[in-house]
Design a protein around this motif. Structure first.
Motif, mmCIF file in Angstrom:
data_model
loop_
_atom_site.group_PDB
_atom_site.id
_atom_site.type_symbol
_atom_site.label_atom_id
_atom_site.label_comp_id
_atom_site.label_asym_id
_atom_site.label_seq_id
_atom_site.Cartn_x
_atom_site.Cartn_y
_atom_site.Cartn_z
ATOM 1 N N GLY A 22 0.747 -1.241 -0.013
ATOM 2 C CA GLY A 22 -0.055 -0.208 0.063
ATOM 3 C C GLY A 22 0.996 1.364 -0.107
ATOM 4 O O GLY A 22 2.186 1.098 0.177
ATOM 5 N N LYS A 23 0.067 2.395 -0.229
ATOM 6 C CA LYS A 23 0.983 3.593 -0.219
ATOM 7 C C LYS A 23 0.181 4.527 0.561
ATOM 8 O O LYS A 23 -0.989 4.671 0.146
ATOM 9 C CB LYS A 23 1.067 4.111 -1.739
ATOM 10 N N GLY A 24 0.672 5.301 1.381
ATOM 11 C CA GLY A 24 -0.056 6.111 2.183
ATOM 12 C C GLY A 24 0.377 7.598 1.683
ATOM 13 O O GLY A 24 1.200 7.768 0.531
ATOM 14 N N SER A 25 0.222 8.689 2.554
ATOM 15 C CA SER A 25 0.414 10.200 1.796
ATOM 16 C C SER A 25 1.933 10.562 1.940
ATOM 17 O O SER A 25 2.688 11.338 0.881
ATOM 18 C CB SER A 25 -0.425 11.109 2.407
ATOM 19 N N PHE A 26 2.698 9.695 2.575
ATOM 20 C CA PHE A 26 4.110 10.143 2.516
ATOM 21 C C PHE A 26 4.972 8.800 2.914
ATOM 22 O O PHE A 26 6.137 8.858 2.960
ATOM 23 C CB PHE A 26 4.583 10.975 3.708
ATOM 24 N N ALA A 27 4.385 7.455 2.558
ATOM 25 C CA ALA A 27 5.163 6.375 2.875
ATOM 26 C C ALA A 27 4.614 5.286 2.152
ATOM 27 O O ALA A 27 3.687 5.191 1.327
ATOM 28 C CB ALA A 27 5.082 5.748 4.309
ATOM 29 N N LYS A 28 5.699 4.078 1.653
ATOM 30 C CA LYS A 28 5.175 3.197 0.837
ATOM 31 C C LYS A 28 5.208 1.857 1.931
ATOM 32 O O LYS A 28 6.305 2.036 2.799
ATOM 33 C CB LYS A 28 6.198 2.964 0.108
ATOM 34 N N VAL A 29 4.303 0.989 1.790
ATOM 35 C CA VAL A 29 4.384 -0.056 2.704
ATOM 36 C C VAL A 29 4.802 -1.510 1.967
ATOM 37 O O VAL A 29 3.826 -1.614 0.924
ATOM 38 C CB VAL A 29 3.051 -0.245 3.389
ATOM 39 N N LYS A 30 5.783 -2.097 2.159
ATOM 40 C CA LYS A 30 6.140 -3.318 1.385
ATOM 41 C C LYS A 30 5.988 -4.727 2.374
ATOM 42 O O LYS A 30 6.273 -4.433 3.478
ATOM 43 C CB LYS A 30 7.569 -3.095 0.626
ATOM 44 N N ARG A 57 7.253 14.371 11.699
ATOM 45 C CA ARG A 57 6.825 14.356 12.969
ATOM 46 C C ARG A 57 5.583 13.276 13.023
ATOM 47 O O ARG A 57 5.651 12.771 14.277
ATOM 48 C CB ARG A 57 5.828 15.862 13.221
ATOM 49 N N ARG A 58 4.865 13.129 12.132
ATOM 50 C CA ARG A 58 3.993 11.883 12.236
ATOM 51 C C ARG A 58 4.889 10.608 12.407
ATOM 52 O O ARG A 58 4.382 9.886 13.232
ATOM 53 C CB ARG A 58 3.425 11.779 10.859
ATOM 54 N N ILE A 59 5.735 10.444 11.673
ATOM 55 C CA ILE A 59 6.181 9.044 11.713
ATOM 56 C C ILE A 59 7.234 8.904 13.219
ATOM 57 O O ILE A 59 7.128 7.829 13.758
ATOM 58 C CB ILE A 59 7.363 9.009 10.492
ATOM 59 N N GLU A 92 4.403 -6.098 12.043
ATOM 60 C CA GLU A 92 3.648 -7.363 11.741
ATOM 61 C C GLU A 92 2.647 -7.239 10.518
ATOM 62 O O GLU A 92 2.169 -6.313 10.242
ATOM 63 C CB GLU A 92 2.425 -7.583 13.054
ATOM 64 N N LEU A 93 2.741 -8.609 9.827
ATOM 65 C CA LEU A 93 2.134 -8.440 8.572
ATOM 66 C C LEU A 93 0.642 -8.973 8.670
ATOM 67 O O LEU A 93 0.587 -10.019 9.439
ATOM 68 C CB LEU A 93 2.855 -9.067 7.514
ATOM 69 N N VAL A 94 -0.300 -8.227 8.239
ATOM 70 C CA VAL A 94 -1.662 -8.558 8.211
ATOM 71 C C VAL A 94 -2.048 -8.664 6.705
ATOM 72 O O VAL A 94 -1.659 -7.834 5.966
ATOM 73 C CB VAL A 94 -2.660 -8.046 9.067
ATOM 74 N N GLY A 97 -6.400 -7.049 4.479
ATOM 75 C CA GLY A 97 -6.914 -5.529 3.940
ATOM 76 C C GLY A 97 -7.273 -4.589 4.772
ATOM 77 O O GLY A 97 -7.312 -4.996 6.210
ATOM 78 N N GLU A 98 -7.873 -3.438 4.528
ATOM 79 C CA GLU A 98 -8.526 -2.556 5.419
ATOM 80 C C GLU A 98 -9.963 -2.989 5.672
ATOM 81 O O GLU A 98 -10.733 -3.463 4.628
ATOM 82 C CB GLU A 98 -8.306 -1.295 4.664
ATOM 83 N N LEU A 99 -10.482 -2.426 6.915
ATOM 84 C CA LEU A 99 -11.755 -2.510 7.045
ATOM 85 C C LEU A 99 -12.585 -1.935 6.115
ATOM 86 O O LEU A 99 -13.622 -2.587 5.904
ATOM 87 C CB LEU A 99 -12.090 -2.052 8.469
ATOM 88 N N PRO A 140 -12.226 3.623 9.045
ATOM 89 C CA PRO A 140 -11.914 2.175 8.427
ATOM 90 C C PRO A 140 -10.833 2.052 8.002
ATOM 91 O O PRO A 140 -10.125 0.968 7.624
ATOM 92 C CB PRO A 140 -13.158 2.040 7.658
ATOM 93 N N GLU A 141 -10.107 3.196 7.041
ATOM 94 C CA GLU A 141 -8.942 3.188 6.406
ATOM 95 C C GLU A 141 -7.970 2.662 7.542
ATOM 96 O O GLU A 141 -6.608 2.087 6.900
ATOM 97 C CB GLU A 141 -8.476 4.266 5.826
ATOM 98 N N ASN A 142 -7.903 3.084 8.692
ATOM 99 C CA ASN A 142 -6.908 2.752 9.562
ATOM 100 C C ASN A 142 -6.865 1.540 10.354
ATOM 101 O O ASN A 142 -6.331 1.250 11.499
ATOM 102 C CB ASN A 142 -6.643 4.134 10.534
ATOM 103 N N ILE A 143 -7.842 0.653 9.893
ATOM 104 C CA ILE A 143 -8.052 -0.624 10.623
ATOM 105 C C ILE A 143 -7.668 -1.831 9.810
ATOM 106 O O ILE A 143 -8.565 -1.776 8.561
ATOM 107 C CB ILE A 143 -9.532 -0.615 11.404
ATOM 108 N N LEU A 144 -6.955 -2.513 9.828
ATOM 109 C CA LEU A 144 -6.515 -3.595 9.062
ATOM 110 C C LEU A 144 -7.053 -4.878 9.777
ATOM 111 O O LEU A 144 -7.446 -4.884 10.776
ATOM 112 C CB LEU A 144 -5.087 -3.702 8.990
ATOM 113 N N LEU A 145 -7.301 -6.027 8.993
ATOM 114 C CA LEU A 145 -7.777 -7.291 9.348
ATOM 115 C C LEU A 145 -6.822 -8.249 8.935
ATOM 116 O O LEU A 145 -6.046 -8.123 7.903
ATOM 117 C CB LEU A 145 -9.026 -7.634 8.479
#
Ligand code: ATP
Length: 286
Positions: A22-30, A57-59, A92-94, A97-99, A140-145
């Motif tokens: 996934g990609k956030g506004s300032f990060a990539k998740v691999k 600051r967020r990170i 941790e990898l889940v 996907g997102e809720l 729901p974007e910030n909750i992963l399953l």
């Protein structure tokens, strides 16, 4: 801090990078795999060259907060690496996907499914509050399953210690999905982030049971006016115990809103909040 390997662009420490999750506004998740143990993880990669002060600051907030939390329903931070130009958060990898995606597919959840997510998420948020941390961006974007359908709270970039008021930050960045923001966050002045999280949980329960948000409008100003007014209609099909909990969570005056203790005792949750015991804190200082 441990430095990532420079020999191979696809390696970060002992982890081999795989597909982008996934990609956030300032990060990539691999996704990545530990070359010795075979463990699969998610690595959030932030380019310190591209990121502005706000993003950095967020990170920093996310790292320090996740280090304080160890809970089965919060995404676990395992390690942090840094190079001259990037920061790597090994998490941790889940795989579920997102809720938000689940909601987009199902539109409305069966009551028992919504109840399960509420119990898990409230348990996680209660744990954070007891550590003095407020999430402040529950949606729901910030909750992963995970693969078993358990909810995991992620993205603590906007979180804060609840003694502090951070209205400007919340308003500046919550505009992507402002439907979950509490009225006191929209209004001027400091607020208690714990009560604001409880409001957002009320909006989330409403959304899970009805497939719509309680407050909507053509533009953000009108939306915030509606949120501050606090009038919403719960469809008839929502069962009485769920309705009664929503009506205790989405309450404009934070002083009148249910506290976590009241929520925990509410019949809709059947006394199950607190069943999930937090695990020990996980990440040592590096
Ligand atoms: P935002 O701009 O929305 O705040 P961000 O830069 O903080 O985003 P995240 O939302 O944390 O980035 O992650 C982006 C996406 O990567 C998530 O929506 C999710 O799809 C995926 N992702 C993040 N963490 C994990 C994880 N631990 N396991 C699997 N996928 C993940």
């Amino acid at each position: 801090m441990v430095r990532p390997s420079n020999h191979n662009a696809q390696m970060v420490g002992d982890y081999k990078l795989e597909r982008t999750l996934g990609k956030g506004s300032f990060a990539k998740v691999k996704q990545a795999v530990h070359t010795k143990t075979g463990e699969r993880v998610a690595i959030k990669i932030i380019s310190t060259k591209d990121a502005n002060q706000h993003a950095l600051r967020r990170i920093k907030t996310e790292i320090s907060v996740l280090r304080m939390i160890g809970h089965p329903n919060v995404i676990q931070l395992k390690e942090v690496f840094a190079s001259e130009s990037r920061i790597f958060l090994v998490m941790e990898l889940v795989s579920g996907g997102e809720l938000l995606d689940r909601l987009a597919l199902d539109r409305v959840f069966p009551v028992d499914v919504a109840r399960k997510y509420m119990i898990q998420l409230l348990s996680a948020i209660d744990h954070c509050h007891k550590k003095g941390i407020c999430h402040r961006d529950i949606k729901p974007e910030n909750i992963l399953l995970d693969e078993h359908g358990n909810a995991k709270v992620s993205d603590f970039g906007l979180s804060a210690l609840y003694e502090q008021g951070f209205r400007a930050t919340v308003l500046a960045t919550a505009c992507g999905s402002p439907h979950y923001v509490a009225p006191e966050v929209v209004s001027r002045g400091k607020y208690d982030g714990r009560a604001a999280d409880i409001w957002s949980m009320g909006v989330l329960l409403f959304v899970m049971l009805t497939g719509t948000v309680p407050f909507s409008a053509q533009n953000i100003k009108a939306l915030f006016t509606k949120i501050k007014g606090g009038s919403f209609v719960i469809p008839d099909h929502v069962p009485a115990d769920a309705r009664s909990l929503i009506e205790r969570l989405i309450v404009v005056n934070p002083a009148d809103r249910a506290t976590m203790e009241e929520v925990a005792a509410h019949p809709f949750l059947q006394g199950k909040l607190g069943v999930l015991q937090p695990t020990a804190p996980i990440v040592p200082e590096i």
